[in-house]
Design an enzyme around this catalytic site. Sequence first.
Site, PDB file in Angstrom:
ATOM      1  N   GLY A   1       0.696  -2.436   6.829  1.00 22.68           N
ATOM      2  CA  GLY A   1      -0.427  -0.699   6.845  1.00 22.68           C
ATOM      3  C   GLY A   1       0.628   0.239   7.428  1.00 22.68           C
TER       4      GLY A   1
ATOM      5  N   CYS B   1       2.013   1.393  -2.317  1.00 24.91           N
ATOM      6  CA  CYS B   1       1.857   0.518  -0.928  1.00 24.91           C
ATOM      7  C   CYS B   1       0.638   0.499  -1.443  1.00 24.91           C
ATOM      8  CB  CYS B   1       1.691   1.485   0.241  1.00 24.91           C
ATOM      9  SG  CYS B   1       0.935   0.295   1.208  1.00 24.91           S
TER      10      CYS B   1
ATOM     11  N   LYS C   1       9.150   4.374  -6.304  1.00 18.74           N
ATOM     12  CA  LYS C   1       8.762   2.620  -5.954  1.00 18.74           C
ATOM     13  C   LYS C   1       7.825   2.725  -7.125  1.00 18.74           C
ATOM     14  CE  LYS C   1       9.145  -1.484  -3.409  1.00 18.74           C
ATOM     15  NZ  LYS C   1       9.847  -1.180  -2.235  1.00 18.74           N
TER      16      LYS C   1
ATOM     17  N   THR D   1      10.909 -10.796   0.653  1.00 18.88           N
ATOM     18  CA  THR D   1      11.143 -11.789   2.403  1.00 18.88           C
ATOM     19  C   THR D   1      11.834 -13.031   2.564  1.00 18.88           C
ATOM     20  OG1 THR D   1       9.124 -11.102   0.837  1.00 18.88           O
ATOM     21  CG2 THR D   1       8.675 -12.923   2.251  1.00 18.88           C
TER      22      THR D   1
HETATM   23  O1  RRO Z   1       3.331  -0.904   5.130  1.00 19.02           O
HETATM   24  C1  RRO Z   1       2.964  -2.023   4.282  1.00 19.02           C
HETATM   25  O2  RRO Z   1       1.745  -2.923   4.449  1.00 19.02           O
HETATM   26  C2  RRO Z   1       3.297  -2.321   2.918  1.00 19.02           C
HETATM   27  C3  RRO Z   1       4.092  -0.944   2.210  1.00 19.02           C
HETATM   28 BR1  RRO Z   1       4.166   0.223   3.002  1.00 19.02          BR
HETATM   29  C4  RRO Z   1       4.157  -1.483   1.246  1.00 19.02           C
HETATM   30  O3  RRO Z   1       5.024  -0.758   0.303  1.00 19.02           O
HETATM   31  N1  RRO Z   1       4.394  -2.423   0.346  1.00 19.02           N
HETATM   32  C5  RRO Z   1       4.264  -3.735   1.177  1.00 19.02           C
HETATM   33  O4  RRO Z   1       3.654  -4.962   0.430  1.00 19.02           O
HETATM   34  N2  RRO Z   1       2.942  -3.427   2.856  1.00 19.02           N
END
Ligand code: RRO
Length: 313
Positions: free
Chosen positions: A81, A139, A173, A272
């Site tokens: 988040g 996101c 992205k 990851t």
């Molecule tokens: O911070 C996140 O929860 C998050 C971001 Br900004 C994103 O671009 N991709 C993701 O899987 N988590």
Amino acid sequence: MSAAEGSAGPTSFCGLELAHPIINASGTFDAIAARRAFGDEVLERFPFSAYVSKTITPAPRAGNPPPRLWEEPAAMVNSIGLPNKGAAGFLEADLPALAELPVPLIVSVMATSAEEFAGLVEPVATREEVAAVELNVSCPNVHSGLIVGEQPSETEALMGELRPLTAKPLIVKLTPNIAAPASVAAAAEAGGADAVSLINTLKSRPMLAGRPWLGAGSGGLSGPAVRVVALQQVTDVAAAVSIPVVGMGGVEHGSHARDLLDAGASLVAVGTASFRDPLAGSRVSGRRAGALPAGAVATRLAIPVLTAGSGGP
Ligand code: RRO
């Protein structure tokens, strides 16, 4: 085969000269915390040829309520988040430390409107320490985080606002959570993007005992299980645009990077895999030499170091 073989040597990307094509995926390697934990050896053997920051937003954010992580077979779900210090906090506290990294710095930004994006891109791109800006329109864990990146017309309109603000490379992205990411990629290119990167995480909903596990209910899936999704989407996007593509999703070995390069990517990001092994990037690029830095004796112990630390407000 490692990615160092074949065409995986020094690479030009949007005018940046990189030692090799392996970079990090935003939010998966906290370089400031890694240096704090492992010392300057991190700089001497930095795993990536460019460094992408965790996404920042205009104002500080605390992030999503816990739990924020879930493990799946061959995958992970995150619902972080976007915790971050906000633009001013990032520029003051983190940028000087990130500028000491031995590779070009790409700052990832996210906002909820074109005006907000502009107010973020301008001060970030103006800083000489910043080589390029990644626009995170994908996101899955923030309300409205996906909307711009789901619609080609919205993406092109956003680029129309942002393109005049800087001559530095703008990388969009992309989300994998739509039917045709290639249409958004083409719109980004039409709006003046210098490159696109994909995939962000796949929207997911882990359940435990009949209830959603994550504090926010849903999250984003990443890790080896999504690699084949990334390969398909990178193939589709690379065929639809003539700007460079940064491919990512489940990369753990050099052969995985090679597959994405063969699919049309110019660079490959490791995400990851770095949580389990901070030097995964070096392994993927074929540049891993010697032992892990002192302190990284058990690589799983590095997970809190890589996920916590400098990311919060
Ligand atoms: O911070 C996140 O929860 C998050 C971001 Br900004 C994103 O671009 N991709 C993701 O899987 N988590």
